[in-house]
Design a protein around this motif. Structure first.
Motif, mmCIF file in Angstrom:
data_model
loop_
_atom_site.group_PDB
_atom_site.id
_atom_site.type_symbol
_atom_site.label_atom_id
_atom_site.label_comp_id
_atom_site.label_asym_id
_atom_site.label_seq_id
_atom_site.Cartn_x
_atom_site.Cartn_y
_atom_site.Cartn_z
ATOM 1 N N GLN A 1 1.466 11.268 -1.647
ATOM 2 C CA GLN A 1 2.016 9.978 -1.208
ATOM 3 C C GLN A 1 3.378 10.220 -0.582
ATOM 4 N N TYR B 1 -0.346 7.922 2.475
ATOM 5 C CA TYR B 1 -0.764 9.234 1.983
ATOM 6 C C TYR B 1 -1.111 10.156 3.144
ATOM 7 N N ASP C 1 0.848 -1.202 0.000
ATOM 8 C CA ASP C 1 0.000 0.000 0.000
ATOM 9 C C ASP C 1 0.883 1.252 0.000
ATOM 10 N N ALA D 1 -3.414 3.120 0.993
ATOM 11 C CA ALA D 1 -4.290 2.740 -0.125
ATOM 12 C C ALA D 1 -3.484 1.991 -1.165
ATOM 13 N N LEU E 1 -11.409 3.700 -1.038
ATOM 14 C CA LEU E 1 -10.018 3.979 -1.398
ATOM 15 C C LEU E 1 -9.026 3.647 -0.291
ATOM 16 N N ALA E 2 -9.342 4.004 0.964
ATOM 17 C CA ALA E 2 -8.354 3.837 2.030
ATOM 18 C C ALA E 2 -8.451 2.452 2.646
ATOM 19 N N LEU F 1 -13.011 9.055 0.780
ATOM 20 C CA LEU F 1 -12.169 7.856 0.804
ATOM 21 C C LEU F 1 -12.996 6.620 1.163
ATOM 22 N N PHE G 1 -5.649 4.138 -6.013
ATOM 23 C CA PHE G 1 -5.730 5.518 -5.546
ATOM 24 C C PHE G 1 -5.408 6.503 -6.667
#
Lengths: 311, 311
Positions: free
Chosen positions: B281, B154, B151, B266, B201-202, B196, B271
């Motif tokens: 990121q 972010y 992952d 993510a 997304l997360a 998110l 993402f």
């Protein structure tokens, strides 16, 4: 100087805070139940003293006072959050471990699970904020606002014991005593509250935390009614006589607070038929809005809203 | 001496407190939503100083810090409880009126209604406990525990601004400044958190309250993973340069805390395709459980769990 009730009432009307002002807020949960939530802040040297409170009794009381608010709505407690501000000196000891062990023990007795909270440092005095969430069948919470003229006024258990216990502690006496126990380890009346809710018995309810006069005034203000209390019917804690004069014992029962009994109103016929134990009728609700009197020895006096205030 | 995270972890395992340990507790609500709840305690002279905080900024921050916890779960805030212990000296002023006016203003912006709380007296220092309830679609709360090796890591906005603002205030400077604003009036990232969550997304999320190092360590511990941060990618607040050396600015960004940005993990491809704005990121999750490193100028160092602790 305004007291805290005036401040809260002012905020309520300024900002239309309709959820504020009962023992718990009643929030939407699901199709069958409403969510109850309440918070109580306990400050060292104001709400308790470490001179006579050990971590175990404080752990018990910190949860019991909030459970009592759930009881006063007729609900069942489910989850709790515990926020604690503690000094470095106390942090280094086993105080919090012992506090939490006792908290956990009463939580288990009442089916409550710790869900969160916070820990902060404070330079000196311990501060605890206890939040409890509960549940009540939809639309069935018992508010302060439902009392009607002609209702009887009822109280569970007996009054004045916690105030008498505090007086003993303040004199420096630490011998185990039933009254000290009543002050330090109150019993929240969850079963009675649920029973009154399930059988549709109580029209209005509050717990006796600030004192009978003050708490009854809250019911009368919220309901737009008045009340007459019969002094000879007020159930005074049986052990008080040994430590107080007759005047003192009535005073403690009327204004002492912290007994965490339930004070409620009900239709007298309806209530009599239900045979609920350990509850005493102490007076009647009247139509004289805002007037709270006490009848003693054939004389009528204003009881007013005497009781504990922070300000 | 044990710190508060060690204490909480010990309690969690001793008493099987499965609900404790994320930004919010996630409780059952109804067939479509889970209930979120969080509490934050703010103590005068520990978490804030009245030397540089007026009632308005304190009212804002008291709610914002809890809203940030709701954001970190991907939820929507709904209700709040506010418990305040206040000295008689402050009670006599308009402090609480101004505090609450500002609290109410940010509450309205985020659709939050005050549902209750408590007021107590305290001999000296102000203590505020803020509890916020929110809601998230069932099973969709974003936990700290979902990060997977590979992952990306972010962060929203920029870091270090709140710590720089605090340093300015501690030097005695009271001129309006963007960094002071960042310290005193943080913006909870509710919209980003929800975005998110809605777009899946997360994989894990936390808000940056104690500091990047500390908060990233929480994600890594909960997820059983490690992390590498690339120092040159960390978005440092653009106004810091004018008040700090290069070493200081990185230090503030890594350990300063109180920026109340969202830190999340993510899948990088997933993402990148979503084109979320104002997010950078800053590194990658690794399989090296518990190891949190930072790479700066080609050198790898341990970042550890540096950040704010009460104990």
């Amino acid at each position: 100087m305004r007291n805290e009730f005036e401040f809260i009432n002012n905020m309520k009307s300024l900002y239309s805070l309709d959820l504020v002002g009962d023992d718990c807020a009643v929030l939407p949960q699901n199709s069958t139940h409403d969510l109850l939530i309440t918070s109580d802040m306990l400050v060292e040297d104001v709400d308790f003293s470490l001179k006579w409170t050990d971590p175990e009794t404080l752990g018990h009381k910190a949860l019991a006072v909030s459970l009592s608010d759930i009881a006063a709505m007729g609900g069942s407690p489910e989850f709790a959050l515990l926020s604690i501000a503690v000094s470095e000196k106390l942090w280094k000891t086993d105080f919090l471990d012992r506090f939490y062990q006792s908290w956990h023990s009463i939580a288990q007795n009442y089916g409550v699970e710790l869900a969160g909270g916070d820990i902060s440092r404070v330079p000196d005095r311990l501060v605890i904020d206890s939040t409890v969430l509960g549940s009540v069948p939809k639309g069935r919470a018992i508010w302060r606002s439902g009392a009607r003229p002609g209702d009887g006024i009822y109280v569970s258990g007996s009054l004045g014991g916690a105030a008498a216990g505090l007086a003993i502690l303040e004199k420096g006496d630490r011998e185990p005593h039933e009254l000290i126990e009543k002050q330090l380890k109150p019993t929240p009346q969850i079963s009675l509250g649920k029973q009154l809710q399930q059988f549709h018995l109580a029209t209005a309810m509050i717990d006796v935390s600030d004192g009978l006069g003050s708490d009854l005034s809250h019911i009368c203000e919220s309901s737009g009614v008045g009340a007459i209390i019969r002094a000879e019917r007020v159930p005074i804690h049986p052990s008080i006589r040994s430590v107080a004069s007759i005047d003192e014992e009535l005073q403690w029962a009327l204004s002492g607070g912290e007994d965490f009994e339930l004070l409620f109103t009900a239709d007298p016929d309806h209530f009599a038929a239900a045979s609920i134990k350990n509850v005493t009728q102490i007076g009647e609700i009247t139509g004289e809005r805002g007037r709270v009197d006490i009848e003693a020895d054939g004389q009528m006096q204003s009881l007013g809203s005497i009781g504990f205030r922070h300000f």
